[in-house]
Design a protein around this motif. Sequence first.
Motif, PDB file in Angstrom:
ATOM      1  N   HIS A 138      -8.359   1.267   3.575  1.00 28.02           N
ATOM      2  CA  HIS A 138      -7.762   0.198   2.769  1.00 28.02           C
ATOM      3  C   HIS A 138      -7.187  -0.911   3.668  1.00 28.02           C
ATOM      4  N   ILE A 139      -6.446  -0.446   4.675  1.00 26.05           N
ATOM      5  CA  ILE A 139      -5.810  -1.426   5.598  1.00 26.05           C
ATOM      6  C   ILE A 139      -6.876  -2.275   6.280  1.00 26.05           C
ATOM      7  N   VAL A 193      -2.852   2.337  -3.930  1.00 25.03           N
ATOM      8  CA  VAL A 193      -2.477   3.687  -3.553  1.00 25.03           C
ATOM      9  C   VAL A 193      -3.599   4.338  -2.765  1.00 25.03           C
ATOM     10  N   ALA A 194      -3.170   4.941  -1.684  1.00 25.39           N
ATOM     11  CA  ALA A 194      -4.122   5.758  -0.918  1.00 25.39           C
ATOM     12  C   ALA A 194      -3.496   7.133  -0.808  1.00 25.39           C
ATOM     13  N   SER A 195      -4.308   8.153  -1.063  1.00 27.67           N
ATOM     14  CA  SER A 195      -3.700   9.476  -1.098  1.00 27.67           C
ATOM     15  C   SER A 195      -3.928  10.235   0.205  1.00 27.67           C
ATOM     16  N   SER A 196      -4.567   9.611   1.136  1.00 23.76           N
ATOM     17  CA  SER A 196      -4.741  10.268   2.445  1.00 23.76           C
ATOM     18  C   SER A 196      -4.690   9.197   3.541  1.00 23.76           C
ATOM     19  N   GLY A 221       1.182   0.547  18.009  1.00 26.09           N
ATOM     20  CA  GLY A 221       2.622   0.259  18.064  1.00 26.09           C
ATOM     21  C   GLY A 221       2.918  -1.156  17.699  1.00 26.09           C
ATOM     22  N   ALA A 222       1.880  -1.923  17.342  1.00 26.73           N
ATOM     23  CA  ALA A 222       2.146  -3.312  16.996  1.00 26.73           C
ATOM     24  C   ALA A 222       1.394  -3.631  15.708  1.00 26.73           C
ATOM     25  N   ALA A 223       1.737  -2.884  14.672  1.00 29.78           N
ATOM     26  CA  ALA A 223       1.060  -3.069  13.397  1.00 29.78           C
ATOM     27  C   ALA A 223       1.363  -4.440  12.838  1.00 29.78           C
ATOM     28  N   ALA A 224       0.411  -4.915  12.057  1.00 29.89           N
ATOM     29  CA  ALA A 224       0.576  -6.256  11.502  1.00 29.89           C
ATOM     30  C   ALA A 224       1.389  -6.228  10.212  1.00 29.89           C
ATOM     31  N   TRP A 225       1.873  -5.058   9.907  1.00 25.77           N
ATOM     32  CA  TRP A 225       2.633  -4.909   8.643  1.00 25.77           C
ATOM     33  C   TRP A 225       3.785  -3.946   8.856  1.00 25.77           C
ATOM     34  N   LEU A 262       0.857  -1.186   0.000  1.00 25.28           N
ATOM     35  CA  LEU A 262       0.000   0.000   0.000  1.00 25.28           C
ATOM     36  C   LEU A 262       0.894   1.236   0.000  1.00 25.28           C
ATOM     37  N   VAL A 263       0.707   2.030  -1.032  1.00 20.66           N
ATOM     38  CA  VAL A 263       1.476   3.277  -1.112  1.00 20.66           C
ATOM     39  C   VAL A 263       0.548   4.404  -0.657  1.00 20.66           C
ATOM     40  N   VAL A 264       1.004   5.068   0.395  1.00 24.22           N
ATOM     41  CA  VAL A 264       0.194   6.176   0.895  1.00 24.22           C
ATOM     42  C   VAL A 264       0.928   7.459   0.503  1.00 24.22           C
ATOM     43  N   GLU A 265       0.475   8.054  -0.571  1.00 24.63           N
ATOM     44  CA  GLU A 265       1.221   9.183  -1.183  1.00 24.63           C
ATOM     45  C   GLU A 265       0.234  10.050  -1.945  1.00 24.63           C
TER      46      GLU A 265
END
Lengths: 125, 637
Positions: free
Chosen positions: B46-47, B36-39, B75-79, B9-12
């Motif tokens: 999306h996540i 892509v997520a822009s925000s 603080g413990a993201a799955a990715w 996932l590109v967040v840009e």
Amino acid sequence: MARILVVEDDPQVRRMLRFTLMRAGHDVTEAADGAEGLRRCAEAAPDLVITDIIMPEVEGLETVKRLHDERPELPVIAISGGGQVAPQGYLDLARKLGAREAFTKPVDRDALLDAVRRLLTEARA
Amino acid sequence: MDEREIRILVVEDEAAHVALLRRAFERHPGRTRLDVASSLRAARQHIAEAPPDLVLADLRLPDGRGLELLLAGGGAAAWPLILMTGYGDEQVAVAALKAGALDYVVKSAESLAAMPRLAARVLREWGHLQQRRRAEAALRASEERLRRVMEDLPLLIDAFDEQNRPIFWNRECERVTGYTAEEMIGNQDGLNLLYPDPDERARRVAQWRHVGGYRDGEWIITCKDGGRRAIAWSSITVDLPGSGASTWHAGLDVTERRRAAAERAHLVAAIEHANDIIFITDPGGSIRYVNPAFARLTGYGREELIGTGPDFFPWQPPAGLPIPELIGRLAAGESWQGRCSGRARNGAFTVECSAAPVRGEDGHVTNIVLVARDVTRVDALEARLRQAEKLEAIGTLAGGIAHDFNNILYAIVGFTELVMDDVPADSRAMANLEQVCEAGRRATELVRRILTFSRGSEQAKRALALQPLVAEVLALLRGSLPPAVEIRQRIDPDCGPVWGDAGRLHQVIMNLCTNAFQAMPGGAGRMEVILAETTVDAALAEQAPDLSPGPHALLVITDDGLGMDTATRERIFEPYFTTKDPGAGTGLGLATVHGAVRDHGGAILVESEPGRGSRFAVYLPLHSQPAAAVDPAREEV
């Protein structure tokens, strides 16, 4: 020859003793118990007394004692058929209370008459 | 590379950068899908819908900073996340890494072109990281499980370090001792609290010092409330690298068990030492337990009896109640009390019994308990007492009859003598009258013996040696008994004198010896006369109530003749009781013996069995023994 008082509650024995003593030449006065015996003794002034030890009324031993108290010189012969409950030691006691002789029934006739003769002789001496 | 599609996932919000990244990943081998997520908002959505394998997030986004994505995951993201920054944001990178980003890049054409390589590396790293995290979690879970188990086990589990300070103290320890883990862990005095006695403590700790191997032992600990409890410990000392040696204990509180065992031991001791007989059977009547008193009474060993039925030896509940029926009634729940007689190896016995069922927890009868008291001797004593009382009464009666009888005899004999005066000496009448007199004399003699029996005789007692008396009787007997009678004698010349009437004791010996001879079938047999000194002990005195303990002369006359059964033996001392043919005896011989012996303060014991002869044992107190034999009141008469 003497006056003898026989104190005996058994009428047959009393009668038999009377006959026996009479044949030996004595005068015999009878009493059926101790109380009568003491009365007759006072009345008849016997020379010798033959008394049974176990009798109604005044008991034989008491008869011996009272006779001895009243007339210490009077010879007394105690005869007994043996104790009713207690032992036969009554004759010993009778001796101690003043009886000169003591015999167990049935009394041997000769022994009894000998004792009578002897005691009368002693009493007259 | 793995065949699975990598979802990135590109967040840009800058399309140019997105395009650069796309191009870079398209050129890169491996299946990659770029979303892509822009925000931030779009990224979060999306996540939530489809968790990516990797997030490439720009630091600056229209609705916030890319790092906030990490914060949302606690603080413990799955990715993994790679942060992309612009020039001049380098200082942010440190914060980014701290926040949990795995890497960061400063955006440039080159860095974005190189992103696929970086992504691959980060994914590898993330894979390792995840693996390690899982391992750590598993370890933590395992440790937690172990700790929970040790905390919650119904066993006391504690541990002490090398300085004997508690380092582990589980809930059971807290429950049993009353000391909390907080009070104990690290407490230098912890051990002293448990073992206040220094010697005891030293002994306890001495066990801890060697490493390896289990040590078992029971120790008494002192609890917070001062109570003492017995704990069965199993201990092991382990020397772990880094943490030093520690000693671990698992303990089981056995206080109640010990108490119960002690109670049981007391109970068993009481039963084992009881004078009363106790035995326990199963509901079928098969013997499970007998106490030693039972063995003493019956003469059977425990091992002979266990497993046998209650009719192993003959014994008899009261009439009309056979043993099986009694057992049946007990097994059905009834209680029973009564007197039983029986015969066992040790002979006849009588017991006073009380039997009751024992019920298990389910209410069923599991056992039958029988408690019995040996009343054999009590019975015998009662019988003797009754016998003595009977003789006493008969004696009294005889005395009374004798008095009247003597008067009657005197009249008969006296009048007969008067008649004899009147009949000729050589007449038949005289001869017949002499027979009357002779009969009178015999009757007189009979009465005299009755009186003797009823203590009526004149007393003629003195210190009297029995040896010459026995010798005289034996000499008389030798002359009159048939040669087929063997007479043995064992006369102790040292036997002391008694206080006695020679005539009456002569008669005692004579009567007993004559009886012995008369018991011999066919006038042949063996008789033994023993004179010895003996001491009457308490047991014998109890058996023969007329006797007092102390030194006695013992005269025993034994024959091997016909013997007597119990019924006869019980009556032989009664006046007029005779086993002889009518006319053959007066039945006064043994009554006279009995009266004379009793009058001398002695007693006579008889043992006899049919066909096995008889044994008469006469005990007379020795003269040296003060008083007992002599009744002073009577002596005075």
